[in-house]
Write a protein that holds these residues in place. Sequence first.
Motif, mmCIF file in Angstrom:
data_model
loop_
_atom_site.group_PDB
_atom_site.id
_atom_site.type_symbol
_atom_site.label_atom_id
_atom_site.label_comp_id
_atom_site.label_asym_id
_atom_site.label_seq_id
_atom_site.Cartn_x
_atom_site.Cartn_y
_atom_site.Cartn_z
ATOM 1 N N SER A 194 11.107 -5.622 -9.836
ATOM 2 C CA SER A 194 10.891 -5.094 -8.486
ATOM 3 C C SER A 194 9.515 -5.443 -7.929
ATOM 4 O O SER A 194 9.384 -5.758 -6.735
ATOM 5 N N LEU A 195 8.476 -5.406 -8.755
ATOM 6 C CA LEU A 195 7.144 -5.729 -8.248
ATOM 7 C C LEU A 195 7.053 -7.203 -7.882
ATOM 8 O O LEU A 195 6.453 -7.552 -6.858
ATOM 9 N N GLU A 240 10.800 2.693 -7.756
ATOM 10 C CA GLU A 240 10.864 1.788 -8.909
ATOM 11 C C GLU A 240 9.558 1.766 -9.704
ATOM 12 O O GLU A 240 9.491 1.164 -10.770
ATOM 13 N N ASP A 241 8.523 2.405 -9.172
ATOM 14 C CA ASP A 241 7.212 2.334 -9.822
ATOM 15 C C ASP A 241 6.987 3.542 -10.724
ATOM 16 O O ASP A 241 6.642 4.632 -10.257
ATOM 17 N N PHE A 242 7.150 3.325 -12.026
ATOM 18 C CA PHE A 242 6.894 4.363 -13.023
ATOM 19 C C PHE A 242 5.610 4.068 -13.802
ATOM 20 O O PHE A 242 5.389 4.605 -14.885
ATOM 21 N N SER A 243 4.773 3.208 -13.235
ATOM 22 C CA SER A 243 3.480 2.911 -13.845
ATOM 23 C C SER A 243 2.645 4.179 -13.922
ATOM 24 O O SER A 243 2.904 5.159 -13.214
ATOM 25 N N ASN A 244 1.615 4.143 -14.766
ATOM 26 C CA ASN A 244 0.626 5.212 -14.769
ATOM 27 C C ASN A 244 -0.740 4.647 -14.417
ATOM 28 O O ASN A 244 -1.124 3.569 -14.882
ATOM 29 N N ARG A 296 0.855 -1.195 0.000
ATOM 30 C CA ARG A 296 0.000 0.000 0.000
ATOM 31 C C ARG A 296 0.884 1.236 0.000
ATOM 32 O O ARG A 296 1.792 1.350 0.812
ATOM 33 N N PHE A 297 0.607 2.162 -0.920
ATOM 34 C CA PHE A 297 1.450 3.351 -1.002
ATOM 35 C C PHE A 297 0.701 4.501 -1.663
ATOM 36 O O PHE A 297 -0.347 4.323 -2.276
ATOM 37 N N CYS A 316 8.463 -1.829 2.594
ATOM 38 C CA CYS A 316 8.970 -2.950 1.806
ATOM 39 C C CYS A 316 10.478 -2.806 1.629
ATOM 40 O O CYS A 316 10.934 -2.037 0.774
ATOM 41 N N PRO A 317 11.276 -3.532 2.414
ATOM 42 C CA PRO A 317 12.729 -3.429 2.313
ATOM 43 C C PRO A 317 13.263 -3.813 0.931
ATOM 44 O O PRO A 317 14.378 -3.419 0.560
ATOM 45 N N GLN A 318 12.477 -4.595 0.179
ATOM 46 C CA GLN A 318 12.913 -5.023 -1.148
ATOM 47 C C GLN A 318 12.844 -3.891 -2.184
ATOM 48 O O GLN A 318 13.356 -4.029 -3.295
ATOM 49 N N LEU A 319 12.193 -2.785 -1.809
ATOM 50 C CA LEU A 319 12.013 -1.663 -2.722
ATOM 51 C C LEU A 319 12.677 -0.402 -2.177
ATOM 52 O O LEU A 319 12.930 -0.282 -0.976
ATOM 53 N N ASN A 320 12.927 0.536 -3.063
ATOM 54 C CA ASN A 320 13.462 1.842 -2.670
ATOM 55 C C ASN A 320 12.310 2.813 -2.452
ATOM 56 O O ASN A 320 11.424 2.934 -3.298
ATOM 57 N N THR A 321 12.349 3.494 -1.325
ATOM 58 C CA THR A 321 11.282 4.424 -0.960
ATOM 59 C C THR A 321 11.771 5.860 -1.095
ATOM 60 O O THR A 321 12.863 6.195 -0.655
ATOM 61 N N GLN A 322 10.942 6.698 -1.724
ATOM 62 C CA GLN A 322 11.231 8.124 -1.759
ATOM 63 C C GLN A 322 10.194 8.849 -0.907
ATOM 64 O O GLN A 322 9.106 8.335 -0.649
#
Length: 337
Positions: free
Chosen positions: A286-287, A78-82, A21-22, A299-305
Amino acid sequence: MYWKPLVPALLAGSVHAGSLRFSCSQLVVERLDPLVNPGLLQTPHVHQIIGGNSFNASMDPGIAPAEASTCTTCTFSEDFSNYWTAVLYFRARNGTFKRVPQKPNVGFEQANGGMTVYYTPTIKNGALKKGEVTAFKKGFRMIVGDPSYRTKTEAAKFRQLTYTCLENMNTRTGETVDFPAKPCKVGIMVNVRFPTCWDGENLDSPDHMAHVAYPSSSTFENNAPCPASHPVKIPQLFFEIIFDTTKFNDKSLWPEDGSQPFVWSFGDKTGYGNHGDYVFGWKDDSLQKAMDANCNVNCPQLNTQSIATGNQCAQKQKVKEDVDSWLTELPGGMPVQ
């Protein structure tokens, strides 16, 4: 596409503890839709778009958004989805229209409007086997819902496209498939849940729907099996969009007959045309890593901004248009029906 009737029991908001969730802040509000109207500048109705800044009128499936984007409005970098939906307008007694702004969800209060996005893997007996859920692939895209629908029978073809009349910011019960008929104390939450089964071959289809399906029986939440035509389990993609309707809660502003005053940007005053669009754009695998790890918010597996960094990623309208002032008609001249 394999559709099953909407089950009333499903209208209660249900999110697995293992949901990724983000927050994704608003990228732009304009009339673009690279799925339904590819290449067309100023499509029939206005959308709010979030995610990677490579969003455009035309989006070649062969060009990954993760490669074309330089920033994203989403929490996970890592999420550049639209992701996009229509926007909500208030229609005053004199017939003029005012766009209803979005506001952040609980826990994401610094976000610039936008949405809350969930990716939920199927969890059986509290456990998730690695690889049991297949993440979307490069070039994947889909739509759920139909903006032409105006009846409850039509809306029942899509599961769990609903509205929550928020008594407070934590309200998650009482979902309806049509617009709330009364003023909502802190706003209206729009819930958009996508199908969770894939044919395993096609990344898209002519209607952007036929390559995905709902479970053949029962529900995603109950880990129901996928139909033989769509055997691959994919995450449940789910949007929550909160429209701040509070400034329009004075019923003296509502139609004289007492009917609810909100309309979608595509002219729907019923709410049955609720729909959402998705273009996959996660970087590399990444997903899949996040789904295998059963991440929950953090989610430690992902980079958070930071949300502040996401807020800085924005686009200007491709064709400048006023969508926010008091308007004498909906953008694009969409009739209300």
